[in-house]
Design a protein around this motif. Sequence first.
Motif, mmCIF file in Angstrom:
data_model
loop_
_atom_site.group_PDB
_atom_site.id
_atom_site.type_symbol
_atom_site.label_atom_id
_atom_site.label_comp_id
_atom_site.label_asym_id
_atom_site.label_seq_id
_atom_site.Cartn_x
_atom_site.Cartn_y
_atom_site.Cartn_z
ATOM 1 N N ALA A 170 0.836 -1.199 0.000
ATOM 2 C CA ALA A 170 0.000 0.000 0.000
ATOM 3 C C ALA A 170 0.872 1.251 0.000
ATOM 4 O O ALA A 170 0.615 2.214 -0.727
ATOM 5 C CB ALA A 170 -0.926 0.003 1.219
ATOM 6 N N PHE A 171 1.922 1.228 0.826
ATOM 7 C CA PHE A 171 2.847 2.363 0.916
ATOM 8 C C PHE A 171 3.498 2.647 -0.439
ATOM 9 O O PHE A 171 3.538 3.792 -0.906
ATOM 10 C CB PHE A 171 3.921 2.059 1.967
ATOM 11 N N ILE A 172 3.981 1.586 -1.106
ATOM 12 C CA ILE A 172 4.661 1.740 -2.403
ATOM 13 C C ILE A 172 3.704 2.295 -3.453
ATOM 14 O O ILE A 172 4.072 3.183 -4.236
ATOM 15 C CB ILE A 172 5.258 0.388 -2.863
ATOM 16 N N ASP A 173 2.453 1.791 -3.478
ATOM 17 C CA ASP A 173 1.487 2.255 -4.478
ATOM 18 C C ASP A 173 1.106 3.718 -4.251
ATOM 19 O O ASP A 173 0.937 4.476 -5.208
ATOM 20 C CB ASP A 173 0.236 1.381 -4.445
ATOM 21 N N ILE A 174 0.978 4.123 -2.988
ATOM 22 C CA ILE A 174 0.653 5.527 -2.689
ATOM 23 C C ILE A 174 1.768 6.438 -3.167
ATOM 24 O O ILE A 174 1.523 7.456 -3.822
ATOM 25 C CB ILE A 174 0.429 5.715 -1.164
ATOM 26 N N VAL A 175 3.013 6.081 -2.849
ATOM 27 C CA VAL A 175 4.161 6.906 -3.254
ATOM 28 C C VAL A 175 4.281 6.935 -4.776
ATOM 29 O O VAL A 175 4.590 7.975 -5.375
ATOM 30 C CB VAL A 175 5.459 6.373 -2.602
ATOM 31 N N ARG A 176 4.009 5.790 -5.431
ATOM 32 C CA ARG A 176 4.132 5.716 -6.895
ATOM 33 C C ARG A 176 3.068 6.557 -7.597
ATOM 34 O O ARG A 176 3.347 7.231 -8.584
ATOM 35 C CB ARG A 176 4.018 4.254 -7.340
ATOM 36 N N THR A 177 1.821 6.508 -7.083
ATOM 37 C CA THR A 177 0.725 7.205 -7.765
ATOM 38 C C THR A 177 0.553 8.655 -7.318
ATOM 39 O O THR A 177 0.110 9.496 -8.095
ATOM 40 C CB THR A 177 -0.610 6.462 -7.523
ATOM 41 N N ARG A 178 0.920 8.963 -6.075
ATOM 42 C CA ARG A 178 0.694 10.320 -5.556
ATOM 43 C C ARG A 178 1.964 11.070 -5.174
ATOM 44 O O ARG A 178 1.925 12.270 -4.921
ATOM 45 C CB ARG A 178 -0.176 10.251 -4.291
ATOM 46 N N GLY A 179 3.080 10.339 -5.073
ATOM 47 C CA GLY A 179 4.297 10.956 -4.549
ATOM 48 C C GLY A 179 4.280 10.897 -3.022
ATOM 49 O O GLY A 179 3.299 10.462 -2.409
ATOM 50 N N PHE A 180 5.379 11.349 -2.402
ATOM 51 C CA PHE A 180 5.465 11.291 -0.943
ATOM 52 C C PHE A 180 4.415 12.171 -0.272
ATOM 53 O O PHE A 180 3.975 11.899 0.842
ATOM 54 C CB PHE A 180 6.870 11.692 -0.477
ATOM 55 N N GLN A 181 4.010 13.244 -0.975
ATOM 56 C CA GLN A 181 2.956 14.096 -0.394
ATOM 57 C C GLN A 181 1.633 13.351 -0.282
ATOM 58 O O GLN A 181 0.748 13.739 0.482
ATOM 59 C CB GLN A 181 2.777 15.380 -1.203
ATOM 60 N N GLY A 182 1.516 12.241 -1.041
ATOM 61 C CA GLY A 182 0.304 11.432 -0.960
ATOM 62 C C GLY A 182 0.108 10.784 0.398
ATOM 63 O O GLY A 182 -1.007 10.404 0.748
ATOM 64 N N TYR A 184 0.160 12.271 3.000
ATOM 65 C CA TYR A 184 -0.570 13.244 3.820
ATOM 66 C C TYR A 184 -1.869 13.680 3.134
ATOM 67 O O TYR A 184 -2.396 14.740 3.449
ATOM 68 C CB TYR A 184 0.326 14.451 4.118
ATOM 69 N N SER A 185 -2.380 12.843 2.232
ATOM 70 C CA SER A 185 -3.660 13.138 1.596
ATOM 71 C C SER A 185 -4.760 13.181 2.648
ATOM 72 O O SER A 185 -4.896 12.258 3.450
ATOM 73 C CB SER A 185 -4.006 12.054 0.554
ATOM 74 N N GLY A 186 -5.541 14.255 2.627
ATOM 75 C CA GLY A 186 -6.617 14.391 3.593
ATOM 76 C C GLY A 186 -6.187 15.002 4.914
ATOM 77 O O GLY A 186 -6.971 15.037 5.868
ATOM 78 N N LEU A 187 -4.944 15.509 4.998
ATOM 79 C CA LEU A 187 -4.474 16.088 6.260
ATOM 80 C C LEU A 187 -5.267 17.339 6.642
ATOM 81 O O LEU A 187 -5.593 17.530 7.826
ATOM 82 C CB LEU A 187 -2.980 16.427 6.176
ATOM 83 N N SER A 188 -5.601 18.174 5.635
ATOM 84 C CA SER A 188 -6.326 19.422 5.943
ATOM 85 C C SER A 188 -7.676 19.164 6.609
ATOM 86 O O SER A 188 -7.950 19.710 7.687
ATOM 87 C CB SER A 188 -6.511 20.258 4.671
ATOM 88 N N PRO A 189 -8.558 18.320 6.003
ATOM 89 C CA PRO A 189 -9.819 18.042 6.702
ATOM 90 C C PRO A 189 -9.610 17.325 8.025
ATOM 91 O O PRO A 189 -10.420 17.459 8.944
ATOM 92 C CB PRO A 189 -10.603 17.167 5.713
ATOM 93 N N THR A 190 -8.502 16.567 8.148
ATOM 94 C CA THR A 190 -8.217 15.894 9.407
ATOM 95 C C THR A 190 -7.939 16.908 10.507
ATOM 96 O O THR A 190 -8.427 16.781 11.638
ATOM 97 C CB THR A 190 -7.011 14.944 9.261
#
Length: 331
Positions: A170-182, A184-190
């Motif tokens: 899961a970690f590898i796919d997130i970094v591959r598709t979104r980059g390392f900033q991925g 922290y996706s959803g951090l603002s609403p969190t």
Amino acid sequence: MEEPSKLKRALIDSSAGAISGGISRTVTSPLDVIKIRFQVQLEPTSSWALLRKDLAAAASAPSKYTGMFQATKDILREEGVQGFWRGNVPALLMVMPYTAIQFTVLHKLKTFVSGSSKTENHINLSPYLSYVSGALAGCAATVGSYPFDLLRTILASQGEPKVYPTMRSAFIDIVRTRGFQGLYSGLSPTLVEIIPYAGLQFGTYDTFKRWAMALNHRFSNAAAEDNISSFQLFLCGLAAGTCAKLVCHPLDVVKKRFQIEGLQRHPRYGARVEHRAYRNMLDAMQRILRLEGWAGLYKGIIPSTVKAAPAGAVTFVAYELTSDWLESTFS
């Protein structure tokens, strides 16, 4: 009893926080898995919603989960008992540092305001300071542990067959598709969610503790005023967790949508949230309202509330008891 040193106090708070968070998360994991399955499902999650023509028309596929008991039976039948603890490893990696940071920062803030590191001197702080301290502690803990929260959501939201067999995949796919900033996706609403949630949780907990102490003082002798039983602490945590969750649940739904957008999802669990489906948090809430109705913002509210009450209670009781034990052991 003399006040412990700053380092010892920080170690006590972080250790007690980590232990209490780990116990609470493990005990309530089944309810958390059901809640997440509801929150990330775009189709209606209740039978009555399916009867509404406008929502039924918006649903592109049949609903996988339409009720808490139906979801429980489906997960048990398709995934076995272990399905209820799916994503528990990243959840523990998230919640243990989260609660460790949260309780440590909370105690530091209360110590700064009251001028004393003794917990018994914090109970008389203004309720407003308790709310503000809880909110700030929640923000610090969220930023420090967020990537594990993201991984927990992704692993818990998938069923069988698994899209991501391990946390690493899961970690590898997130970094591959979104980059390392991925990560922290959803951090603002969190953060928008955690400010009122943590503030309410800790503020109302301190308020309920003061009420319990006042009741003890009224119906017993003055010496019993500061003695709160474990059962009273449990009830205070129960009420605090319920209040906070009922107010902040829609923001939690929005957060979960941002966390999983653009990621793979097996078709049997319904439509996936497409990449960049929402421009921002406000747009996400408007789209959910338009396509899923008000019920969309409260998907998973029943397991969420049922989970929040014992989770809050277990966390606070475990923290208080562990903290007291560590203080007496290392004093």
